[in-house]
Design a protein around this motif. Structure first.
Motif: not given
Length: 198
Positions: A122-144
């Motif tokens: 459960f935490y493997l799926a949740l954590g992997t999704l969290w890291v992915y979304l955190a990475n997308v947020i980071r790069l979108l922040l750069v774009v903005i």
């Protein structure tokens, strides 16, 4: 598979089996998670790196299609950030893929003694999704920041602000999964109860 990696895996398996039989749980956790991290990094290159890189690029492309702040070339891993003065090209590579953070999380979770097998999945799926979304947020922040602030913002946005936001989100994940275990276990129990009914 290269012979050094194969001998490394055999040596690592032997070491963790000895430590488990000797009931040295702290050493078992350290040797197990550190060894698994290096094995997964070695095996994950280039396949998992490619998969994670393209997942991040597609996440950015989806937002870019809505906002038109950048144009994304998914095949080449390039984000072309549009702004009024000087457009910037950002390349999504190994560092931006999130492979190191994902692998570190998976390795620690695999040997963390508090959770059972289902909780770890459960935490493997949740954590992997969290890291992915955190990475997308980071790069979108750069774009903005580059889109609205101009090319001069690229270094600050990518190297300082984006990383600070990303690592704050990663620390939140680690704190909730590894440090604050009672809260995490109640989250898993609520998830299990909700889906066992439906």
């Amino acid at each position: 598979m290269n012979s050094y990696l194969l001998f490394g895996i055999i040596g690592w398996l032997y070491a963790i089996s000895v430590l488990k039989r000797a009931h040295l749980s702290a050493y078992y956790f350290i040797v197990g998670s550190v060894g698994l991290f290096f094995i997964l990094i070695a095996i994950g290159n280039p396949y998992w790196v490619w998969f994670l890189t393209h997942s991040v690029i597609n996440g950015i492309a989806w937002v870019s299609d809505l906002t038109h702040w950048s144009s994304v070339h998914t095949k080449y891993g390039i984000v072309y950030i549009v702004n009024a003065i000087w457009p910037v090209t950002m390349s999504i590579d190994y560092e931006c893929s999130g492979i190191i953070e994902t692998t570190a999380f998976v390795s620690l979770l695999a040997f963390y003694p508090t959770y059972g097998r289902q909780e770890k999945l459960f935490y493997l799926a949740l954590g992997t999704l969290w890291v992915y979304l955190a990475n997308v947020i980071r790069l979108l922040l750069v774009v903005i920041l580059v889109h609205f602030g101009g090319a001069n913002w690229f270094f600050t946005a990518h190297t300082i602000i984006g990383r600070l936001v990303f690592y704050c989100l990663i620390i939140m994940l680690y704190y909730n999964v590894f440090t604050y275990s009672q809260l995490s276990q109640s989250l898993y129990r609520n998830f299990k109860r909700h889906f066992s009914r439906g």
